[in-house]
Scaffold this motif. Structure first.
Motif, PDB file in Angstrom:
ATOM      1  N   ILE A 137      43.529  26.421   8.681  1.00  0.00           N
ATOM      2  CA  ILE A 137      42.965  25.378   8.184  1.00  0.00           C
ATOM      3  C   ILE A 137      43.829  24.390   9.517  1.00  0.00           C
ATOM      4  O   ILE A 137      44.967  24.446   9.588  1.00  0.00           O
ATOM      5  N   LYS A 138      42.831  23.545   9.930  1.00  0.00           N
ATOM      6  CA  LYS A 138      43.366  22.148  10.703  1.00  0.00           C
ATOM      7  C   LYS A 138      43.680  20.676   9.594  1.00  0.00           C
ATOM      8  O   LYS A 138      42.939  20.473   8.938  1.00  0.00           O
ATOM      9  N   PRO A 139      44.849  20.392   9.039  1.00  0.00           N
ATOM     10  CA  PRO A 139      44.971  19.091   8.442  1.00  0.00           C
ATOM     11  C   PRO A 139      44.570  18.259   9.137  1.00  0.00           C
ATOM     12  O   PRO A 139      44.785  17.587  10.541  1.00  0.00           O
ATOM     13  N   VAL A 140      43.828  17.483   8.532  1.00  0.00           N
ATOM     14  CA  VAL A 140      43.583  15.397   9.176  1.00  0.00           C
ATOM     15  C   VAL A 140      44.246  15.155   8.360  1.00  0.00           C
ATOM     16  O   VAL A 140      43.992  14.319   7.276  1.00  0.00           O
ATOM     17  N   ALA A 141      45.479  14.381   8.320  1.00  0.00           N
ATOM     18  CA  ALA A 141      45.929  13.145   7.682  1.00  0.00           C
ATOM     19  C   ALA A 141      46.153  11.921   7.304  1.00  0.00           C
ATOM     20  O   ALA A 141      45.221  11.415   9.330  1.00  0.00           O
ATOM     21  N   ALA A 142      45.171  11.730   6.608  1.00  0.00           N
ATOM     22  CA  ALA A 142      44.276  10.504   6.208  1.00  0.00           C
ATOM     23  C   ALA A 142      45.498   9.331   6.381  1.00  0.00           C
ATOM     24  O   ALA A 142      46.476   9.337   6.490  1.00  0.00           O
ATOM     25  N   HIS A 143      45.021   8.437   7.235  1.00  0.00           N
ATOM     26  CA  HIS A 143      45.707   6.759   6.764  1.00  0.00           C
ATOM     27  C   HIS A 143      46.341   7.202   7.959  1.00  0.00           C
ATOM     28  O   HIS A 143      47.745   6.300   6.412  1.00  0.00           O
ATOM     29  N   ILE A 144      47.186   7.434   9.007  1.00  0.00           N
ATOM     30  CA  ILE A 144      48.342   7.874   9.670  1.00  0.00           C
ATOM     31  C   ILE A 144      49.153   7.092   9.749  1.00  0.00           C
ATOM     32  O   ILE A 144      50.529   6.195   9.656  1.00  0.00           O
ATOM     33  N   GLU A 145      48.516   5.278   9.557  1.00  0.00           N
ATOM     34  CA  GLU A 145      49.149   3.684   9.427  1.00  0.00           C
ATOM     35  C   GLU A 145      49.839   3.868   8.388  1.00  0.00           C
ATOM     36  O   GLU A 145      50.882   3.084   8.738  1.00  0.00           O
ATOM     37  N   ARG A 146      49.729   4.436   7.656  1.00  0.00           N
ATOM     38  CA  ARG A 146      50.343   3.808   5.834  1.00  0.00           C
ATOM     39  C   ARG A 146      51.971   4.760   6.024  1.00  0.00           C
ATOM     40  O   ARG A 146      52.390   4.437   5.047  1.00  0.00           O
ATOM     41  N   TYR A 147      52.352   5.737   6.990  1.00  0.00           N
ATOM     42  CA  TYR A 147      52.756   6.230   6.670  1.00  0.00           C
ATOM     43  C   TYR A 147      53.973   6.030   7.929  1.00  0.00           C
ATOM     44  O   TYR A 147      55.210   6.630   8.188  1.00  0.00           O
ATOM     45  N   LEU A 148      53.890   5.182   8.825  1.00  0.00           N
ATOM     46  CA  LEU A 148      54.442   4.788  10.502  1.00  0.00           C
ATOM     47  C   LEU A 148      55.728   4.270   9.676  1.00  0.00           C
ATOM     48  O   LEU A 148      56.667   4.135  10.499  1.00  0.00           O
ATOM     49  N   PRO A 151      60.909   7.646   7.416  1.00  0.00           N
ATOM     50  CA  PRO A 151      62.457   7.703   8.645  1.00  0.00           C
ATOM     51  C   PRO A 151      61.131   7.895  10.187  1.00  0.00           C
ATOM     52  O   PRO A 151      59.977   8.937   9.553  1.00  0.00           O
ATOM     53  N   ARG A 152      62.230   7.748  10.768  1.00  0.00           N
ATOM     54  CA  ARG A 152      62.114   7.605  11.729  1.00  0.00           C
ATOM     55  C   ARG A 152      61.877   9.456  12.542  1.00  0.00           C
ATOM     56  O   ARG A 152      60.702   9.405  13.357  1.00  0.00           O
ATOM     57  N   SER A 153      62.760   9.773  12.193  1.00  0.00           N
ATOM     58  CA  SER A 153      62.908  11.318  12.473  1.00  0.00           C
ATOM     59  C   SER A 153      61.551  12.028  11.967  1.00  0.00           C
ATOM     60  O   SER A 153      60.920  13.028  12.705  1.00  0.00           O
ATOM     61  N   LEU A 154      61.238  11.879  10.880  1.00  0.00           N
ATOM     62  CA  LEU A 154      60.344  12.372  10.430  1.00  0.00           C
ATOM     63  C   LEU A 154      59.021  11.673  10.576  1.00  0.00           C
ATOM     64  O   LEU A 154      57.697  12.934   9.952  1.00  0.00           O
ATOM     65  N   VAL A 155      58.816  10.976  10.857  1.00  0.00           N
ATOM     66  CA  VAL A 155      57.566  10.491  11.732  1.00  0.00           C
ATOM     67  C   VAL A 155      57.114  10.744  12.655  1.00  0.00           C
ATOM     68  O   VAL A 155      56.140  11.488  13.316  1.00  0.00           O
ATOM     69  N   LYS A 156      57.820  11.160  13.743  1.00  0.00           N
ATOM     70  CA  LYS A 156      57.649  12.327  15.247  1.00  0.00           C
ATOM     71  C   LYS A 156      57.304  13.149  14.445  1.00  0.00           C
ATOM     72  O   LYS A 156      56.889  13.942  15.219  1.00  0.00           O
ATOM     73  N   ALA A 157      58.760  13.417  14.049  1.00  0.00           N
ATOM     74  CA  ALA A 157      58.093  15.648  13.735  1.00  0.00           C
ATOM     75  C   ALA A 157      56.768  15.181  13.158  1.00  0.00           C
ATOM     76  O   ALA A 157      55.811  16.819  13.736  1.00  0.00           O
ATOM     77  N   PHE A 158      56.241  14.224  12.186  1.00  0.00           N
ATOM     78  CA  PHE A 158      54.648  15.018  11.532  1.00  0.00           C
ATOM     79  C   PHE A 158      53.705  14.569  12.739  1.00  0.00           C
ATOM     80  O   PHE A 158      52.706  15.234  12.511  1.00  0.00           O
ATOM     81  N   LEU A 159      54.123  13.161  13.767  1.00  0.00           N
ATOM     82  CA  LEU A 159      52.930  13.413  14.435  1.00  0.00           C
ATOM     83  C   LEU A 159      52.918  14.530  15.970  1.00  0.00           C
ATOM     84  O   LEU A 159      52.548  14.820  16.127  1.00  0.00           O
ATOM     85  N   ASP A 160      53.994  15.120  15.549  1.00  0.00           N
ATOM     86  CA  ASP A 160      53.776  16.632  16.783  1.00  0.00           C
ATOM     87  C   ASP A 160      53.561  17.752  16.291  1.00  0.00           C
ATOM     88  O   ASP A 160      53.530  18.772  16.760  1.00  0.00           O
ATOM     89  N   LEU A 161      53.327  17.560  14.807  1.00  0.00           N
ATOM     90  CA  LEU A 161      52.607  18.601  14.051  1.00  0.00           C
ATOM     91  C   LEU A 161      51.549  19.020  15.325  1.00  0.00           C
ATOM     92  O   LEU A 161      50.682  18.264  15.735  1.00  0.00           O
ATOM     93  N   ASP A 162      51.140  20.328  15.149  1.00  0.00           N
ATOM     94  CA  ASP A 162      49.470  20.554  15.666  1.00  0.00           C
ATOM     95  C   ASP A 162      48.554  20.971  14.623  1.00  0.00           C
ATOM     96  O   ASP A 162      48.028  21.666  13.912  1.00  0.00           O
ATOM     97  N   ILE A 163      48.651  18.830  13.872  1.00  0.00           N
ATOM     98  CA  ILE A 163      47.333  18.559  13.072  1.00  0.00           C
ATOM     99  C   ILE A 163      46.146  17.478  13.983  1.00  0.00           C
ATOM    100  O   ILE A 163      46.611  17.031  15.151  1.00  0.00           O
ATOM    101  N   CYS A 164      45.371  17.362  13.686  1.00  0.00           N
ATOM    102  CA  CYS A 164      44.589  15.397  13.566  1.00  0.00           C
ATOM    103  C   CYS A 164      45.292  14.711  12.662  1.00  0.00           C
ATOM    104  O   CYS A 164      45.421  14.715  11.909  1.00  0.00           O
ATOM    105  N   PHE A 165      44.770  13.740  13.382  1.00  0.00           N
ATOM    106  CA  PHE A 165      45.203  12.207  12.358  1.00  0.00           C
ATOM    107  C   PHE A 165      44.083  10.809  12.151  1.00  0.00           C
ATOM    108  O   PHE A 165      43.229  10.649  13.010  1.00  0.00           O
ATOM    109  N   GLN A 166      43.754  10.783  11.449  1.00  0.00           N
ATOM    110  CA  GLN A 166      43.285   9.597  10.767  1.00  0.00           C
ATOM    111  C   GLN A 166      43.173   8.183  10.517  1.00  0.00           C
ATOM    112  O   GLN A 166      44.308   8.240  10.368  1.00  0.00           O
TER     113      GLN A 166
END
Ligand SMILES: [Fe+2]
Length: 242
Positions: A137-148, A151-166
């Motif tokens: 399954i390909k996750p689509v992370a909901a309302h990504i703006e709410r998580y920016l 913690p900076r390193s985790l946001v970077k790691a999250f955005l680097d995942l092979d998933i989609c963002f909404q």
């Protein structure tokens, strides 16, 4: 354009509380020129029994379909296509959860995933990364703006995942965040947009105005390309599950 995130099915979550509100919301999407809507009621593994959730969702949709089928509304055939889905709140063990396919956007392996608002841990980000590998399954992370502001390193790691963002329409409509939203969209970080609409007043259908902001800033052809990319992504993840 697809609205990938909405709560308009009647009486199933904190969204539309009646069929008449659902119909008014659908009419707002029609007027705003949105062609497809994902119906994504909240799913909390700690609160919702999956079988009951799917049955309640089917019942809510059936209530709307009854109106469609017996409608006195003349424009019913021009209303947007509806795809059933869910907004699944992250939980420990989600990457090993058997019931995820049933919660994906109808006919696909795309799952709208809501991350916790509490401070993330690296284990949570790692588990999201495991979802694809263990379930397809390909996750689509909901309302990504709410998580920016996680913690900076985790946001970077999250955005680097092979998933989609909404992201939500509000990200583009607020003067405080619009520049950031357009930058993330232009960079290709964001694939799907959503109104996250719950009703007709406090949390309304507002994707159309956000699309106008994008058109004014990035051009009509950008919006056309984005829409094409959205449908291509859906086609790329058509479910092969039997
Ligand atoms: Fe939502």
């Amino acid at each position: 354009m697809i609205d990938f995130h909405s709560h308009f099915l009647p009486g199933i979550d904190d969204g539309a509380d009646s069929v008449s509100v659902s119909l008014a919301m659908l009419d707002a999407w029609r007027v705003q020129g949105i062609s497809t809507i994902a119906a994504t009621p909240h799913f909390y593994a700690t609160r919702n029994d999956p079988v009951r959730f799917l049955s309640d969702r089917a019942d809510a949709y059936e209530q709307l379909k009854c109106v469609f089928d017996n409608t006195v509304y003349p424009d019913v055939r021009t209303w947007p296509d509806i795809r059933l889905g869910a907004e699944v709140h992250f939980f420990d063990g989600i990457s090993r959860y058997d019931g995820l396919h049933e919660l994906c956007l109808e006919g696909t392996d795309l799952l709208l995933l809501e991350m916790p608002f509490r401070t993330w841990t690296s284990r949570m980000v790692d588990e999201v990364g495991l979802i694809s590998a263990s379930t397809g399954i390909k996750p689509v992370a909901a309302h990504i703006e709410r998580y920016l502001d996680q913690p900076r390193s985790l946001v970077k790691a999250f955005l680097d995942l092979d998933i989609c963002f909404q992201s939500n329409a509000e990200f583009f409509l607020s003067g405080a965040t619009s520049r950031k939203a357009l930058k993330m969209l232009k960079r290709g970080t964001i694939t799907f947009l959503g109104s996250d609409a719950h009703n007709m007043d406090g949390r309304p259908v507002n994707l159309g105005p956000a699309v106008e902001v994008i058109k004014r800033s990035l051009g009509r052809s950008f919006v056309e390309d984005l829409t094409r990319r959205q449908y291509e992504t859906i086609n790329d993840y058509v479910s092969v599950a039997i």
